[in-house]
Design a protein around this motif. Structure first.
Motif, PDB file in Angstrom:
ATOM      1  N   UNK A  71       0.820  -1.207   0.000  1.00  0.00           N
ATOM      2  CA  UNK A  71       0.000   0.000   0.000  1.00  0.00           C
ATOM      3  C   UNK A  71       0.859   1.264   0.000  1.00  0.00           C
ATOM      4  N   UNK A  72       1.833   1.329   0.877  1.00  0.00           N
ATOM      5  CA  UNK A  72       2.662   2.528   1.035  1.00  0.00           C
ATOM      6  C   UNK A  72       3.454   2.857  -0.230  1.00  0.00           C
ATOM      7  N   UNK A  73       4.019   1.836  -0.859  1.00  0.00           N
ATOM      8  CA  UNK A  73       4.910   2.071  -2.002  1.00  0.00           C
ATOM      9  C   UNK A  73       4.221   1.923  -3.353  1.00  0.00           C
ATOM     10  N   UNK A  74       2.893   1.747  -3.320  1.00  0.00           N
ATOM     11  CA  UNK A  74       2.120   1.662  -4.563  1.00  0.00           C
ATOM     12  C   UNK A  74       2.610   0.508  -5.453  1.00  0.00           C
ATOM     13  N   UNK A  75       2.849  -0.628  -4.825  1.00  0.00           N
ATOM     14  CA  UNK A  75       3.371  -1.788  -5.541  1.00  0.00           C
ATOM     15  C   UNK A  75       2.300  -2.468  -6.390  1.00  0.00           C
ATOM     16  N   UNK A  76       2.767  -3.111  -7.440  1.00  0.00           N
ATOM     17  CA  UNK A  76       1.927  -3.920  -8.326  1.00  0.00           C
ATOM     18  C   UNK A  76       2.416  -5.361  -8.185  1.00  0.00           C
ATOM     19  N   UNK A  77       1.586  -6.198  -7.582  1.00  0.00           N
ATOM     20  CA  UNK A  77       1.995  -7.571  -7.275  1.00  0.00           C
ATOM     21  C   UNK A  77       1.000  -8.557  -7.879  1.00  0.00           C
ATOM     22  N   UNK A  78       1.537  -9.537  -8.604  1.00  0.00           N
ATOM     23  CA  UNK A  78       0.714 -10.613  -9.151  1.00  0.00           C
ATOM     24  C   UNK A  78       1.206 -11.931  -8.561  1.00  0.00           C
ATOM     25  N   UNK A  79       0.277 -12.630  -7.885  1.00  0.00           N
ATOM     26  CA  UNK A  79       0.588 -13.948  -7.331  1.00  0.00           C
ATOM     27  C   UNK A  79       0.277 -14.995  -8.399  1.00  0.00           C
ATOM     28  N   UNK A  80       1.234 -15.846  -8.643  1.00  0.00           N
ATOM     29  CA  UNK A  80       1.080 -16.909  -9.627  1.00  0.00           C
ATOM     30  C   UNK A  80       0.646 -18.195  -8.936  1.00  0.00           C
ATOM     31  N   UNK A  81      -0.017 -19.096  -9.666  1.00  0.00           N
ATOM     32  CA  UNK A  81      -0.528 -20.319  -9.042  1.00  0.00           C
ATOM     33  C   UNK A  81       0.585 -21.325  -8.738  1.00  0.00           C
ATOM     34  N   UNK A  82       0.492 -21.912  -7.579  1.00  0.00           N
ATOM     35  CA  UNK A  82       1.409 -22.963  -7.154  1.00  0.00           C
ATOM     36  C   UNK A  82       0.616 -24.263  -7.114  1.00  0.00           C
ATOM     37  N   UNK A  83       0.967 -25.232  -7.969  1.00  0.00           N
ATOM     38  CA  UNK A  83       0.189 -26.475  -7.983  1.00  0.00           C
ATOM     39  C   UNK A  83       0.331 -27.255  -6.681  1.00  0.00           C
ATOM     40  N   UNK A  84      -0.703 -28.008  -6.344  1.00  0.00           N
ATOM     41  CA  UNK A  84      -0.660 -28.819  -5.126  1.00  0.00           C
ATOM     42  C   UNK A  84       0.397 -29.915  -5.228  1.00  0.00           C
ATOM     43  N   UNK A  85       0.500 -30.517  -6.390  1.00  0.00           N
ATOM     44  CA  UNK A  85       1.495 -31.566  -6.632  1.00  0.00           C
ATOM     45  C   UNK A  85       2.292 -31.209  -7.890  1.00  0.00           C
ATOM     46  N   UNK A  86       3.278 -30.304  -7.731  1.00  0.00           N
ATOM     47  CA  UNK A  86       4.018 -29.861  -8.920  1.00  0.00           C
ATOM     48  C   UNK A  86       4.799 -31.001  -9.577  1.00  0.00           C
ATOM     49  N   UNK A  87       4.679 -31.043 -10.880  1.00  0.00           N
ATOM     50  CA  UNK A  87       5.428 -32.030 -11.662  1.00  0.00           C
ATOM     51  C   UNK A  87       6.704 -31.377 -12.174  1.00  0.00           C
ATOM     52  N   UNK A  88       7.632 -32.194 -12.573  1.00  0.00           N
ATOM     53  CA  UNK A  88       8.886 -31.677 -13.115  1.00  0.00           C
ATOM     54  C   UNK A  88       8.584 -30.763 -14.305  1.00  0.00           C
ATOM     55  N   UNK A  89       9.212 -29.593 -14.320  1.00  0.00           N
ATOM     56  CA  UNK A  89       9.031 -28.648 -15.423  1.00  0.00           C
ATOM     57  C   UNK A  89       7.827 -27.736 -15.275  1.00  0.00           C
ATOM     58  N   UNK A  90       7.098 -27.814 -14.154  1.00  0.00           N
ATOM     59  CA  UNK A  90       5.876 -27.021 -14.003  1.00  0.00           C
ATOM     60  C   UNK A  90       6.149 -25.525 -14.041  1.00  0.00           C
ATOM     61  N   UNK A  91       7.281 -25.084 -13.490  1.00  0.00           N
ATOM     62  CA  UNK A  91       7.584 -23.655 -13.456  1.00  0.00           C
ATOM     63  C   UNK A  91       7.874 -23.130 -14.858  1.00  0.00           C
ATOM     64  N   UNK A  92       8.559 -23.928 -15.644  1.00  0.00           N
ATOM     65  CA  UNK A  92       8.831 -23.594 -17.039  1.00  0.00           C
ATOM     66  C   UNK A  92       7.505 -23.466 -17.810  1.00  0.00           C
TER      67      UNK A  92
END
Length: 140
Positions: A71-92
């Motif tokens: 709030x103070x610094x007027x930031x722009x933040x986007x939260x990305x989804x984190x899978x419950x059971x991430x598979x190899x390469x999911x972040x890519x």
């Protein structure tokens, strides 16, 4: 000012590198900050640059100091989804999906004034622009 995404440390290096491969401007946490930099300091400095912060940290909205810093610094933040059971390469794969969603992301950024915290979602049942959603999360 051109659009620059700041990739939080929890996204690692590869996520930002993939965004760059997709033609997006991306800055990596470790290129600017030490691993122990408090989020409040990071939020201040990144927001001052006008960059959009991408993170996997879903708890940010519950921590009073971080919420106050957004709030103070007027930031722009986007939260990305984190899978419950991430598979190899999911972040890519997530980086590729986020790059494909740029039409929707940029429209959201144009109509949404900072400060904000938003959630980016991917609906695997949909195709095209309907596949992606961004929703603002109340901070007050």
């Amino acid at each position: 000012m051109s659009l620059v995404y700041f990739c939080d440390r929890n996204l690692g290096k590869r996520f930002g590198e993939e965004l760059r491969q997709q033609g997006l401007a991306a800055e990596l946490h470790d290129d600017h900050f030490s691993p122990d930099t408090p989020d409040q300091d990071l939020l201040r400095q990144v927001a001052a640059q006008g960059w959009v912060i991408l993170t996997l940290d879903k708890q940010m909205r519950y921590r009073p100091a971080e919420k106050a810093a957004i709030l103070r610094y007027q930031a722009k933040v986007i939260m990305l989804p984190l899978p419950k059971n991430p598979e190899k390469g999911w972040l890519f794969a997530l980086a590729g999906e986020f790059a494909k969603a740029q039409g929707k992301v940029q429209r959201f950024l144009q109509k949404t004034s900072p400060p904000f915290l938003a959630r980016f979602r991917i609906d695997p049942q949909e195709a095209g622009p309907k596949r992606y959603r961004l929703e603002r999360i109340p901070l007050r």
